[in-house]
Scaffold this motif. Structure first.
Motif, mmCIF file in Angstrom:
data_model
loop_
_atom_site.group_PDB
_atom_site.id
_atom_site.type_symbol
_atom_site.label_atom_id
_atom_site.label_comp_id
_atom_site.label_asym_id
_atom_site.label_seq_id
_atom_site.Cartn_x
_atom_site.Cartn_y
_atom_site.Cartn_z
ATOM 1 N N SER A 1 11.374 19.235 24.761
ATOM 2 C CA SER A 1 11.652 19.315 26.201
ATOM 3 C C SER A 1 10.374 19.367 27.039
ATOM 4 O O SER A 1 10.368 18.916 28.191
ATOM 5 N N ASP A 2 9.289 19.943 26.509
ATOM 6 C CA ASP A 2 8.044 19.987 27.277
ATOM 7 C C ASP A 2 7.509 18.588 27.561
ATOM 8 O O ASP A 2 6.823 18.366 28.563
ATOM 9 N N LEU A 3 7.819 17.654 26.660
ATOM 10 C CA LEU A 3 7.333 16.286 26.815
ATOM 11 C C LEU A 3 8.354 15.395 27.517
ATOM 12 O O LEU A 3 8.008 14.601 28.390
ATOM 13 N N THR A 4 9.626 15.547 27.125
ATOM 14 C CA THR A 4 10.667 14.631 27.600
ATOM 15 C C THR A 4 11.492 15.185 28.753
ATOM 16 O O THR A 4 12.307 14.450 29.319
ATOM 17 N N GLY A 5 11.321 16.451 29.055
ATOM 18 C CA GLY A 5 12.128 17.062 30.109
ATOM 19 C C GLY A 5 13.461 17.581 29.625
ATOM 20 O O GLY A 5 14.225 18.152 30.405
ATOM 21 N N GLY A 6 13.779 17.353 28.336
ATOM 22 C CA GLY A 6 15.018 17.858 27.768
ATOM 23 C C GLY A 6 16.225 17.337 28.507
ATOM 24 O O GLY A 6 16.297 16.176 28.906
ATOM 25 N N SER B 1 4.558 6.863 33.249
ATOM 26 C CA SER B 1 4.623 6.497 34.667
ATOM 27 C C SER B 1 4.810 7.709 35.561
ATOM 28 O O SER B 1 4.082 7.890 36.547
ATOM 29 N N ALA B 2 5.797 8.552 35.220
ATOM 30 C CA ALA B 2 6.124 9.677 36.103
ATOM 31 C C ALA B 2 5.124 10.823 35.969
ATOM 32 O O ALA B 2 4.757 11.447 36.976
ATOM 33 N N ASN B 3 4.686 11.110 34.755
ATOM 34 C CA ASN B 3 3.838 12.277 34.529
ATOM 35 C C ASN B 3 2.349 11.972 34.586
ATOM 36 O O ASN B 3 1.541 12.878 34.840
#
Length: 622
Positions: free
Chosen positions: A172-177, A116-118
C-alpha cells in the motif's frame, strides 16, 4: 430436436454458418475483382490500412468531442485492443491457454500511475518503463510455458494475476492500496501543473494502437509467428524441421506481456485514477474471450473481439433484467456458428519460397543420374543403440550405417521398432544406450531442433502439416530452420522441393496453390508437401517413415524417382516402408528389424533368399 443435432455437421446452425461463410467469400471475391491489384497490394500493408483506420478514429473523436462518453468508450476499446493483440501472440499464435494477461496489464498500469502521479515522469519515460516491466513479467510467465501442459499453464498464468492483485493491496505504501492512485497525467508544464490539452491522451492511445497493430502483424509474418503457429498445430512436425519449440513459446509470452503492460499504462492515462478493482482477474478472462471470439491466431480477429465485447454490453444496458441472458445467448450462437472465431483464416502473406531458383532447372533436370565425385563417406553411424518403454525393449543394440548417396531400407513386422529407430535418430526419443554420430558429430544427447539444424530431415507416417499456415508458409518455416549451411545446398534443396510439389499435384509456380491453406489438400498432396519441407534446406540425412502409404501408383513412381535423384546428389536416405517391391527397386541396402533387434542386413536382391527373414517378416519358408 437436440442442441447437438442442431449444431453438429449437417445441422441447421452448421449449414447456416457454411452458407454465411460461402456468401462472405463470394462477396470478397467480387470486391477483390473490382479493385486493381496495385491498390489491393498497397491497402494490404498494415501501416496503410491501419493508418486509414487511425484517421477514421480521429475523425470520430473530433465529431463526438474528446471528452464525451462515446470517445471514452472508443479509447477504452483501443486500450483493450492492444491487450488482446498482445494476448493473441502466446494464446492465438502459440496455442497456450493463458489466463495471465491481467498481470502485465496491472503492472503496466501501476508503473505508469506511480511514476506519473508520484514522481512526475512524462509519458515518453513512463510508458517505456511499463513496457520493460511487462516484458519481465512475460518472461517469468513464459519460462515454464514449454514445460507444462495446457491446464498447468493456465493455472500458472492465472496464479500470476492473483499474486499481482494481492501485491497491489499489500504494498500500500507504493500502490496506495485500496485508496488507489489519483492525478495520473501524461505531461506537466514547466510550472509543475498538468498539461491539460484534451488531445494528448487520445492521440497517444490511438497512435499506440496503430503501432501495436503494425507490430502484431509484423510478428505474425516473421519467422517467430510462423514457428509459433506451427508449434500450435503440430508440435512434432515443427520440431522435425528444426523449430526450437521452447524458446519460441517463451518469446511469445514475453512479447505478448509487453503489449499487455503497454495497454495497462494507457489505461492509467485514460482513467486518471487507479484502484485494484480496475485490474481484477476477470480482466484476464475477458481479454481471452475477446481473442477467441474474434479469431485466435488471426491478425485482425482480436481487434474485432475487443470491439464487440466493448460495445455490445453497453448496447444491452437498456435491458437491465435481460442483458446478461441476451449477451450470453449471442455469444453462444456466434461460437456455434463460427467455432474458430469470427475471423477464422490465419494464413498470412509470405515471400516466394522459390524466388531464388525460379527460372532454373528443377531437380529432375539439374541432377544427373549418377554424378561423379560424391564421396561415399558415412553420414550416419548407429552403434549399439537401445531404447525401452515401460520395460518393453523397442530397440535393442542396433547397429546401422548410412553413407552419402546411399538409400537404406528399414523393414520389419509391425512393432519391430522401425519408427522408434527413426525417432531415436532424430532426437524425439533419446537412446538409453549406444552412440549416434552424424558426420562424426555425436548427436544422441541433442535436442531434436539441434539435430535438424545439423542436417537431418524427417517425415512421419501421418503427414505433419500445419492447418493455420498456407503452403508457402510451410516452406518458409522449413527454410528458416533446419539444415543447409551454404547457398548451393539451399538452392539444390529448393529445386528438389519444387519437384516434389509438382509430383504431388501442387504447382509451385501457381500463387493460388502457394497461398492455399493445407486443410484443403488431399492426403497425397500433404505427403509430398511434408517431403518438400524435409528436403527444402537440403539435409545430409533424410528419414522417411512410410512415405508411400496411401499414395496412388503414379504418385509412388514419382516419389521413387525423386528419392533416387536426391540420393544420387549425395543425400543419405533411410526409408521405412511396407511396399517390398518399392524397397527392392529403390534401396541400396536393406536392414530388417524384428522385436527391436537387427535381424539381417544386406543388398535387396538377397532379401528373399534369407531364411530368417522369410520366417520372421515375409511369413514364408523355403
Amino acid at each position: 430436436m437436440s442442441l447437438r443435432v442442431i449444431t453438429e455437421e449437417g445441422g441447421p446452425l452448421w449449414e447456416a454458418g457454411r452458407q454465411v461463410a460461402a456468401a462472405r467469400d463470394r462477396v470478397a471475391r467480387s470486391a477483390t475483382a473490382l479493385v486493381p491489384a496495385p491498390v489491393r497490394r498497397t491497402l494490404a500493408v498494415p501501416v496503410v490500412h491501419g493508418g486509414i483506420v487511425l484517421v477514421i478514429l480521429l475523425l470520430l473523436l473530433s465529431s463526438w468531442g474528446v471528452a464525451s462518453y462515446n470517445s471514452y468508450v472508443l479509447l477504452l476499446i483501443c486500450v483493450y485492443a492492444i491487450a488482446t493483440l498482445g494476448l493473441n501472440i502466446p494464446a492465438g499464435f502459440g496455442g497456450a491457454l493463458s489466463l495471465g494477461q491481467g498481470a502485465p496489464f496491472a503492472v503496466g498500469a501501476y508503473a505508469v500511475g506511480i511514476l506519473s502521479a508520484n514522481h512526475g515522469w512524462p509519458v515518453w519515460l513512463a510508458l517505456p518503463v511499463a513496457l520493460v516491466l511487462g516484458l519481465v513479467v512475460g518472461l517469468a510467465m513464459g519460462a515454464p510455458a514449454g514445460r507444462l501442459g495446457v491446464i498447468g499453464l493456465a493455472m500458472v498464468s492465472l496464479g500470476f494475476t492473483l499474486v499481482v492483485a494481492d501485491l497491489l493491496l499489500q504494498l500500500s505504501d507504493l500502490t496506495g492500496g485500496s485508496s488507489g492512485i489519483a492525478n495520473i497525467v501524461p505531461l506537466k508544464s514547466f510550472h509543475g501543473q498538468p498539461f491539460m490539452s484534451p488531445w494528448v491522451v487520445p492521440g497517444i492511445i490511438v497512435g499506440c494502437t496503430l503501432a501495436a497493430y503494425v507490430f502484431h502483424s509484423a510478428y505474425r509474418t516473421s519467422r517467430f509467428g510462423r514457428a509459433a503457429l506451427a508449434i500450435r498445430d503440430e508440435r512434432l512436425g515443427a520440431t522435425a524441421i528444426g523449430v526450437s519449440t521452447y524458446w519460441v513459446q517463451v518469446l511469445g509470452f514475453t512479447v505478448g506481456a509487453g503489449l499487455g503492460a503497454l495497454s495497462g499504462g494507457l489505461f492509467s492515462y485514460l482513467s486518471l485514477f487507479l484502484s485494484p478493482d480496475a485490474v481484477s482477474t476477470q480482466l484476464s478472462i475477458l481479454l481471452l474471450v475477446m481473442v477467441v471470439l474474434g479469431g485466435a491466431g488471426s491478425r485482425t480477429g482480436p481487434l474485432l473481439g475487443a470491439l464487440i465485447l466493448g460495445v455490445v454490453p453497453l448496447w444491452l444496458d437498456k435491458y437491465p433484467h435481460l442483458n446478461a441472458f441476451i449477451y450470453g445467448g449471442l455469444l453462444i450462437v456466434l461460437m456455434l456458428i463460427r467455432p474458430n472465431g469470427i475471423i477464422s483464416r490465419t494464413a498470412a502473406p509470405v515471400a516466394d519460397p522459390f524466388r531464388e531458383v525460379r527460372g532454373e532447372a528443377d531437380a529432375a533436370e539439374a541432377i544427373p543420374p549418377s554424378p561423379a565425385g560424391i564421396v561415399r563417406e558415412p553420414v550416419l553411424e548407429v552403434r549399439g543403440v537401445s531404447r525401452s518403454f515401460g520395460g518393453v525393449a523397442a530397440v535393442q543394440s542396433v547397429d546401422l550405417t548410412v553413407h552419402a548417396g546411399e538409400i537404406l531400407g528399414l523393414i520389419g513386422p509391425n512393432g519391430s521398432g522401425k519408427t522408434t529407430m527413426l525417432n531415436v535418430i532424430s532426437g524425439l526419443y533419446p537412446p538409453q544406450e549406444g552412440q549416434i554420430t552424424l558426420r562424426g558429430v555425436s548427436i544422441e544427447s541433442m535436442r531434436p531442433a539441434r539435430i535438424a539444424d545439423l542436417g537431418v530431415g524427417r517425415t512421419f507416417q501421418t503427414p505433419k502439416a500445419f492447418p493455420a499456415l498456407s503452403v508457402a508458409e510451410h516452406l518458409a518455416v522449413a527454410g528458416e530452420h533446419g539444415a543447409a549451411h551454404d547457398e548451393a545446398k539451399a538452392r539444390a534443396g529448393a529445386r528438389a522441393a519444387r519437384e516434389l510439389m509438382r509430383s504431388g499435384g501442387l504447382d509451385p509456380d501457381d500463387p493460388a496453390v502457394l497461398s492455399r491453406p493445407t486443410g484443403q489438400l488431399a492426403h497425397g498432396q500433404l505427403r509430398f508437401l511434408e517431403m518438400a519441407m524435409a528436403v527444402y534446406r537440403s539435409p545430409d540425412l533424410l528419414l522417411l517413415d512410410e512415405p508411400a502409404a496411401g499414395l496412388a501408383h503414379s504418385e509412388i513412381e514419382a516419389l521413387e524417382r525423386v528419392i533416387r535423384r536426391l540420393a544420387d546428389a549425395g543425400m543419405g536416405v533411410i526409408i521405412v516402408e511396407h511396399h517390398i517391391d518399392l524397397i527392392s527397386r529403390l534401396v541400396d541396402t536393406v536392414a530388417v528389424l524384428n522385436l527391436g533387434s537387427l535381424l539381417w542386413s544386406g543388398p535387396p536382391e538377397q532379401l528373399h533368399e534369407t531364411e530368417e527373414v522369410r520366417v520372421a517378416y515375409l511369413g514364408t519358408t523355403a
